[in-house]
Design an enzyme around this catalytic site. Sequence first.
Site, PDB file in Angstrom:
ATOM      1  N   TYR A  67      15.288  -4.433 -22.016  1.00  0.00           N
ATOM      2  CA  TYR A  67      15.494  -3.020 -21.722  1.00  0.00           C
ATOM      3  C   TYR A  67      16.265  -2.380 -22.879  1.00  0.00           C
ATOM      4  O   TYR A  67      17.411  -2.743 -23.167  1.00  0.00           O
ATOM      5  CB  TYR A  67      16.295  -2.827 -20.438  1.00  0.00           C
ATOM      6  CG  TYR A  67      15.592  -3.241 -19.159  1.00  0.00           C
ATOM      7  CD1 TYR A  67      14.275  -3.656 -19.151  1.00  0.00           C
ATOM      8  CD2 TYR A  67      16.269  -3.214 -17.948  1.00  0.00           C
ATOM      9  CE1 TYR A  67      13.643  -4.038 -17.978  1.00  0.00           C
ATOM     10  CE2 TYR A  67      15.652  -3.581 -16.763  1.00  0.00           C
ATOM     11  CZ  TYR A  67      14.339  -3.997 -16.781  1.00  0.00           C
ATOM     12  OH  TYR A  67      13.727  -4.369 -15.614  1.00  0.00           O
ATOM     13  N   PRO A 215      11.638   0.835  -5.483  1.00  0.00           N
ATOM     14  CA  PRO A 215      11.493   1.112  -4.052  1.00  0.00           C
ATOM     15  C   PRO A 215      11.125   2.562  -3.749  1.00  0.00           C
ATOM     16  O   PRO A 215      10.745   2.867  -2.619  1.00  0.00           O
ATOM     17  CB  PRO A 215      12.880   0.772  -3.486  1.00  0.00           C
ATOM     18  CG  PRO A 215      13.808   1.032  -4.628  1.00  0.00           C
ATOM     19  CD  PRO A 215      13.050   0.589  -5.850  1.00  0.00           C
ATOM     20  N   LEU A 216      11.224   3.426  -4.759  1.00  0.00           N
ATOM     21  CA  LEU A 216      10.820   4.828  -4.600  1.00  0.00           C
ATOM     22  C   LEU A 216       9.554   5.137  -5.394  1.00  0.00           C
ATOM     23  O   LEU A 216       9.288   6.294  -5.721  1.00  0.00           O
ATOM     24  CB  LEU A 216      11.954   5.760  -5.023  1.00  0.00           C
ATOM     25  CG  LEU A 216      13.215   5.680  -4.158  1.00  0.00           C
ATOM     26  CD1 LEU A 216      14.315   6.575  -4.712  1.00  0.00           C
ATOM     27  CD2 LEU A 216      12.904   6.037  -2.714  1.00  0.00           C
ATOM     28  N   GLY A 217       8.769   4.097  -5.692  1.00  0.00           N
ATOM     29  CA  GLY A 217       7.531   4.334  -6.424  1.00  0.00           C
ATOM     30  C   GLY A 217       7.774   5.023  -7.748  1.00  0.00           C
ATOM     31  O   GLY A 217       7.045   5.929  -8.134  1.00  0.00           O
ATOM     32  N   ARG A 218       8.835   4.582  -8.452  1.00  0.00           N
ATOM     33  CA  ARG A 218       9.222   5.177  -9.732  1.00  0.00           C
ATOM     34  C   ARG A 218       9.429   6.685  -9.613  1.00  0.00           C
ATOM     35  O   ARG A 218       9.028   7.464 -10.457  1.00  0.00           O
ATOM     36  CB  ARG A 218       8.199   4.828 -10.805  1.00  0.00           C
ATOM     37  CG  ARG A 218       8.163   3.331 -11.076  1.00  0.00           C
ATOM     38  CD  ARG A 218       7.067   2.912 -12.010  1.00  0.00           C
ATOM     39  NE  ARG A 218       7.126   1.473 -12.205  1.00  0.00           N
ATOM     40  CZ  ARG A 218       6.629   0.565 -11.345  1.00  0.00           C
ATOM     41  NH1 ARG A 218       6.031   0.976 -10.246  1.00  0.00           N
ATOM     42  NH2 ARG A 218       6.743  -0.722 -11.579  1.00  0.00           N
ATOM     43  N   GLY A 219      10.076   7.059  -8.517  1.00  0.00           N
ATOM     44  CA  GLY A 219      10.436   8.450  -8.295  1.00  0.00           C
ATOM     45  C   GLY A 219       9.424   9.257  -7.518  1.00  0.00           C
ATOM     46  O   GLY A 219       9.748  10.324  -6.994  1.00  0.00           O
ATOM     47  N   SER A 222      10.035  10.396  -3.861  1.00  0.00           N
ATOM     48  CA  SER A 222      11.039  11.440  -3.609  1.00  0.00           C
ATOM     49  C   SER A 222      10.382  12.778  -3.307  1.00  0.00           C
ATOM     50  O   SER A 222      11.017  13.685  -2.765  1.00  0.00           O
ATOM     51  CB  SER A 222      11.951  11.592  -4.831  1.00  0.00           C
ATOM     52  OG  SER A 222      11.228  12.154  -5.925  1.00  0.00           O
TER      53      SER A 222
END
Length: 340
Positions: A67, A215-219, A222
């Site tokens: 990273y 866990p948020l589908g890469r945002g 939201s």
Amino acid sequence: MISRTSSEDSITRLPTRRIGTLTVGAQGLGCLGMTEFYGPTDDAEAIATIHRGLERGITLLDTADVYGHGRNEELIGRALRGRRDQAVIATKFGVVRPGPGVGSGIRADADHVRRSCEDSLRRLGVDHLDILCLTRVDPSVPIEETAGALAALVTAGKVREIGLSEAGAATIRRAHAVHPLGVLQTEWSLWSRDIEAEIAPLCRELGITVVAYAPLGRGFLSGTIRSVDQLGTDDFRRIAQPRFAAENLPRNLTVVDRLVRLADERGVSAAQLALAWLHHRDLDVVPIPGTRRRSHLDENAAAAFLDLDAEDLAAIEASVAPGHIAGARWNEQSMQFIER
């Protein structure tokens, strides 16, 4: 109906979960975006976000040696000066990444395992890693060799728990037979539920905690991303994430809109609803939503205090049914490294 299991004031400290011998907050922090992939970065805000997380009981910090080509580990090392005992550091190795992009291959031979550990210890400025995971399985190296090298690091006191990421069921069993795995890190969210058929039950059988990344589908879950035009030109979701592509985005927006309406009806955000659903999978699941801002971290942390009943869970799963999602979760190049 949704209820909160504690007052707003008690959000200060999250409940805890177990990863092998370690105790961690029920929700961790994915640190990838603090150094690259999601647009402009801000080291000062990233470090402030890590500090806020520790105050909230978000103790599991997830990073990897590639990273930012090592800068992410260095950033975490700076953030933890004087606070090392408050955090559980989870890092990963194995991706060969000579330049930009998500990587060109995997290396997991014993010599590389040892060198990767030493390099991560140096960049983080610590004397041991709490968790060390193989990022993807190397098909050219028997998993027994990789697991054996990781086990030797545990014996030497340089690593406390070991794990795999995105590994297949047979590989998990073989590695676990060499040395108990504390962690399987894999993608798991309302729109990525592949592991529920075989891998999640296997982890439960073997006592392996699932650390759920994205866990948020890469945002996307939201509900705030409506167009790829909102993403920077160097945002990797434009390149490596087919679900954000023009041919898939409209269908996926109809799905997330249902989740947003459901969340509005219940007085929470769509992100909180998606995270709360994952918290309810069981006590052996730790989501690690990524963020680089304190405001998003606070919103995400509140999800750990939402209590969903059977009606809530059924409504959530009906709103984001797996068959309604358009596009693979990674591009073709990256999918070849999944569940080996």
